[in-house]
Design an enzyme around this catalytic site. Structure first.
Site, PDB file in Angstrom:
ATOM      1  N   ALA A  12       0.825  -1.217   0.000  1.00 22.89           N
ATOM      2  CA  ALA A  12       0.000   0.000   0.000  1.00 22.89           C
ATOM      3  C   ALA A  12       0.861   1.270   0.000  1.00 22.89           C
ATOM      4  O   ALA A  12       0.575   2.212  -0.755  1.00 22.89           O
ATOM      5  CB  ALA A  12      -0.931  -0.020   1.208  1.00 22.89           C
ATOM      6  N   LYS A 178       8.791   5.374  16.671  1.00 21.31           N
ATOM      7  CA  LYS A 178       7.749   4.629  15.954  1.00 21.31           C
ATOM      8  C   LYS A 178       7.643   3.214  16.517  1.00 21.31           C
ATOM      9  O   LYS A 178       6.544   2.650  16.625  1.00 21.31           O
ATOM     10  CB  LYS A 178       8.070   4.601  14.459  1.00 21.31           C
ATOM     11  N   ASN A 182       4.337   1.273  17.695  1.00 20.73           N
ATOM     12  CA  ASN A 182       3.984   0.002  17.055  1.00 20.73           C
ATOM     13  C   ASN A 182       4.039  -1.171  18.035  1.00 20.73           C
ATOM     14  O   ASN A 182       3.267  -2.118  17.901  1.00 20.73           O
ATOM     15  CB  ASN A 182       4.918  -0.292  15.868  1.00 20.73           C
ATOM     16  N   ASN A 186       0.196  -2.362  17.697  1.00 22.44           N
ATOM     17  CA  ASN A 186       0.059  -3.451  16.725  1.00 22.44           C
ATOM     18  C   ASN A 186      -0.211  -4.805  17.390  1.00 22.44           C
ATOM     19  O   ASN A 186      -1.208  -5.464  17.044  1.00 22.44           O
ATOM     20  CB  ASN A 186       1.276  -3.487  15.787  1.00 22.44           C
TER      21      ASN A 186
HETATM   22  O1  PAF Z   1       1.158  -0.192  11.710  1.00 22.84           O
HETATM   23  C1  PAF Z   1       0.180   0.567  11.822  1.00 22.84           C
HETATM   24  O2  PAF Z   1      -0.982   0.211  11.649  1.00 22.84           O
HETATM   25  C2  PAF Z   1       0.438   2.026  12.145  1.00 22.84           C
HETATM   26  O3  PAF Z   1       1.824   2.219  12.176  1.00 22.84           O
HETATM   27  C3  PAF Z   1      -0.203   2.536  13.440  1.00 22.84           C
HETATM   28  C4  PAF Z   1       0.488   3.767  13.901  1.00 22.84           C
HETATM   29  C5  PAF Z   1      -0.190   1.510  14.536  1.00 22.84           C
HETATM   30  C6  PAF Z   1      -1.606   3.002  13.186  1.00 22.84           C
HETATM   31  O4  PAF Z   1      -2.491   2.009  12.773  1.00 22.84           O
END
Ligand code: PAF
Length: 298
Positions: A12, A178, A182, A186
């Site tokens: 994507a 980040k 995550n 996640n």
């Molecule tokens: O991996 C992801 O989906 C994105 O980096 C995040 C920041 C968790 C938002 O959905």
């Protein structure tokens, strides 16, 4: 017109960058496992565009965007090596960490390595449709000497694809920040099969705080200083800004694909072990997902 970019894969973010480049008349090629032209629909800002990308025919390629998942990066770069110009500039762009060192070791002295960390949201409801779902921004940094000395206008050209873009000297603090976000959102959304916004509920707060406290210790051992409170606020903000989104890891789990757990929680566990730190909350989260997923999804 400047030399064409090579965009690797049909993910994507890669197709988002490719589409924005095509719309600003940047010439480019696509690199995919099965070489064939790609026609797809690109939706952004309430508009729809019919796009066509040609598959790369011949190198050497001088500017390459590698927006593939962390676990594919080293293999993809190995495949690309014979097709790269001696002064080629490669830009990695993915969630998680752990790819820069092995990729740098593969490149020739004149070949530049960059990392673009982006918060743009894009997803594919099906194989031939890309939706730009969230306007974000991008931080770009050169990651080896050949990139630092390069005269190729990588930042200016990448701005067309992933704007707004900030060029910085050191990507590490941005990658770690980040990783903090995550490593909370996640795996938790993948485990509980929920939208990002649901993690703002009271029942998750103690676990999120524990994950961040452990993260801060590992980051500090690796030379990166963060405050738990600042990260907690950041995570809450991302959860609210992307409340309706399904995280990339939950999307991978739902679609039966391999996840980035290894490059996110797995990377943290490796760094913790290397520094003799115990991070039981991340360990338990990894094990909970390990129990739920097929071995090849880890
Ligand atoms: O991996 C992801 O989906 C994105 O980096 C995040 C920041 C968790 C938002 O959905």
């Amino acid at each position: 017109m400047s030399a064409p970019w090579l965009v690797v894969g049909k993910g994507a973010i890669g197709l988002l960058a490719a589409s924005r480049w095509l719309l600003s008349n940047q010439s480019l090629w696509l690199w995919q496992k099965t070489p064939q032209p790609l026609s797809y629909r690109f939706s952004a800002g309430g508009r729809d565009f019919a796009m066509q990308l040609q598959n790369a025919v011949q190198g050497p390629f001088s500017k390459v965007l590698v927006p593939v998942k962390a676990y594919d990066v080293v293999h993809v770069v190995q495949t690309l090596l014979p097709h790269l110009a001696d002064k080629a500039q490669l830009v990695l762009c993915h969630n998680g960490m752990g790819t820069l060192e092995p990729v740098a070791a593969l490149l020739k002295p004149g070949q530049g390595l960059w990392f673009a960390s982006t918060s743009h949201g894009a997803y594919k409801p099906h194989a031939l449709h890309v939706i730009h779902s969230g306007l974000g921004s991008t931080v770009l940094a050169p990651c080896n000497d050949a990139a630092r000395c390069s005269e190729t206008p990588i930042a200016a050209e990448l701005t067309q694809a992933l704007s707004p873009l900030t060029l910085v000297d050191d990507i590490q603090p941005y990658l770690w920040q980040k990783l903090a976000v995550n490593s909370v959102i996640n795996p938790l959304t993948a485990l509980h099969q929920c939208q990002n916004g649901e993690l703002n509920q009271a029942q998750y707060q103690a676990q999120i705080k524990a994950l961040l406290a452990e993260f801060v210790q590992v980051a500090a051992a690796c030379g990166q200083q963060f405050s738990e409170d600042t990260l907690y606020q950041l995570v809450q903000q991302v959860q609210s800004n992307t409340a309706q989104n399904f995280s990339s890891m939950l999307q991978d789990v739902t679609a039966g694909r391999r996840t980035e757990l290894g490059a996110i929680t797995g990377y943290l566990l490796q760094q913790a072990a290397a520094h003799q730190l115990s991070i039981p909350t991340h360990q338990a989260l990894y094990q909970a997902l390990e129990a739920k997923l097929a071995p090849w999804q880890l």
